[in-house]
Scaffold this active site. Structure first.
Site, short mmCIF file in Angstrom:
data_model
loop_
_atom_site.label_atom_id
_atom_site.label_comp_id
_atom_site.label_asym_id
_atom_site.label_seq_id
_atom_site.Cartn_x
_atom_site.Cartn_y
_atom_site.Cartn_z
N HIS A 100 -38.30 33.25 -40.42
CA HIS A 100 -37.15 33.01 -41.30
C HIS A 100 -36.18 32.02 -40.64
O HIS A 100 -35.69 31.10 -41.30
CB HIS A 100 -36.37 34.32 -41.55
CG HIS A 100 -37.07 35.35 -42.37
ND1 HIS A 100 -37.24 36.64 -41.94
CD2 HIS A 100 -37.64 35.31 -43.60
CE1 HIS A 100 -37.87 37.34 -42.87
NE2 HIS A 100 -38.13 36.56 -43.88
N LYS B 239 -36.80 48.39 -53.96
CA LYS B 239 -37.61 48.18 -52.76
C LYS B 239 -36.90 48.84 -51.59
O LYS B 239 -35.83 48.41 -51.19
CB LYS B 239 -37.75 46.66 -52.54
CG LYS B 239 -38.88 46.24 -51.65
CD LYS B 239 -39.01 44.72 -51.69
CE LYS B 239 -39.71 44.19 -50.46
NZ LYS B 239 -39.69 42.72 -50.42
N ARG C 182 -46.37 30.70 -46.32
CA ARG C 182 -47.22 30.92 -45.15
C ARG C 182 -48.70 30.79 -45.46
O ARG C 182 -49.48 30.37 -44.64
CB ARG C 182 -46.99 32.35 -44.59
CG ARG C 182 -45.74 32.51 -43.80
CD ARG C 182 -45.36 33.95 -43.69
NE ARG C 182 -45.04 34.50 -44.99
CZ ARG C 182 -44.52 35.70 -45.19
NH1 ARG C 182 -44.33 36.49 -44.16
NH2 ARG C 182 -44.22 36.12 -46.40
N SER D 277 -41.84 40.29 -41.65
CA SER D 277 -40.98 41.43 -41.30
C SER D 277 -41.81 42.70 -41.19
O SER D 277 -41.55 43.54 -40.32
CB SER D 277 -39.90 41.61 -42.37
OG SER D 277 -39.12 40.46 -42.50
P1 ADP Z 1 -39.04 38.43 -49.96
O1 ADP Z 1 -38.75 39.88 -50.19
O2 ADP Z 1 -38.36 37.48 -50.88
O3 ADP Z 1 -40.51 38.10 -49.75
P2 ADP Z 1 -38.74 37.93 -47.17
O4 ADP Z 1 -37.57 38.28 -46.35
O5 ADP Z 1 -40.02 38.58 -46.84
O6 ADP Z 1 -38.28 38.17 -48.62
O7 ADP Z 1 -38.94 36.35 -47.13
C1 ADP Z 1 -37.97 35.43 -47.58
C2 ADP Z 1 -38.59 34.07 -47.67
O8 ADP Z 1 -38.99 33.64 -46.37
C3 ADP Z 1 -39.85 34.00 -48.52
O9 ADP Z 1 -39.89 32.74 -49.16
C4 ADP Z 1 -40.97 34.11 -47.51
O10 ADP Z 1 -42.16 33.51 -47.95
C5 ADP Z 1 -40.36 33.32 -46.35
N1 ADP Z 1 -40.92 33.72 -45.06
C6 ADP Z 1 -41.03 34.96 -44.53
N2 ADP Z 1 -41.61 34.92 -43.31
C7 ADP Z 1 -41.88 33.62 -43.06
C8 ADP Z 1 -42.51 32.91 -41.97
N3 ADP Z 1 -43.02 33.55 -40.93
N4 ADP Z 1 -42.61 31.56 -42.07
C9 ADP Z 1 -42.14 30.91 -43.16
N5 ADP Z 1 -41.55 31.51 -44.22
C10 ADP Z 1 -41.42 32.84 -44.17
#
Ligand code: ADP
Length: 167
Positions: A16, A40, A89, A127
């Site tokens: 992130h 969620k 990803r 996460s």
């Molecule tokens: P959500 O519940 O929207 O999936 P996340 O917190 O999991 O929320 O992710 C927020 C954004 O960050 C999403 O667009 C996700 O694809 C991106 N993201 C999460 N982890 C990574 C990573 N390791 N590399 C690039 N983008 C990421």
């Protein structure tokens, strides 16, 4: 140009953070939108998720952190964002994001969504993986900012202390 980067950030990872750092080079102001999603169940409460992001982005300028629980396009409109930024990803992210993109455009086609492909070292980072490693007492310091390591440590100490009091 104002950008909105939405997510659950439960917790924020280095993946992130990489998207956040790269986004600040594209937009003049970046709003990080932390989803307060009642459906969620999150591991960290909303306030903790926000605090970890705040502590991990101290080195960056022109960032603000907000929370939201409604439609993403409404959040973008209220906060005057010109673009929404998402990270990609793998193919399953692409599949999910394509659906979301189509729906969001139907709701409001004035807001553009842009996608940043993850750097190779964060391609497999999520996460959920971080939580799994932490709960199995593994070392997460390579995957998350220090503020997150610290929060997991505190949860651990709290759990140990409360189990002492409960016996
Ligand atoms: P959500 O519940 O929207 O999936 P996340 O917190 O999991 O929320 O992710 C927020 C954004 O960050 C999403 O667009 C996700 O694809 C991106 N993201 C999460 N982890 C990574 C990573 N390791 N590399 C690039 N983008 C990421």
């Amino acid at each position: 140009m104002i950008g909105l980067y939405p997510g659950s950030f439960d917790p924020i990872t280095n993946g992130h953070l990489n998207i956040i750092e790269r986004s600040t080079k594209i937009v003049s102001k970046l709003i990080i939108g932390v989803l307060d999603n009642c459906d969620k169940k999150s591991f960290f409460p909303l306030a903790d998720r926000v605090a970890m992001i705040r502590e991990s982005t101290k080195h960056l300028k022109n960032i603000s952190i907000i929370t939201f629980d409604g439609l993403l396009v409404d959040c973008a409109k209220i906060n005057k964002a010109d673009i929404i930024i998402r990270g990609l990803r793998n193919l399953s992210d692409l599949h999910f994001e394509t659906q979301l993109d189509v729906i969001n455009k139907k709701l409001d086609n004035t807001i553009e969504i842009i996608y940043l492909i993850s750097c190779d070292k964060y391609l497999h980072l999520s996460s959920s993986i971080v939580k799994e490693i932490a709960l199995k007492k593994g070392d997460i310091s390579k995957f998350v900012p220090e503020a997150v390591v610290e929060r997991f440590r505190r949860r651990d100490i709290f759990k140990k202390t409360s189990s002492i009091f409960n016996t």
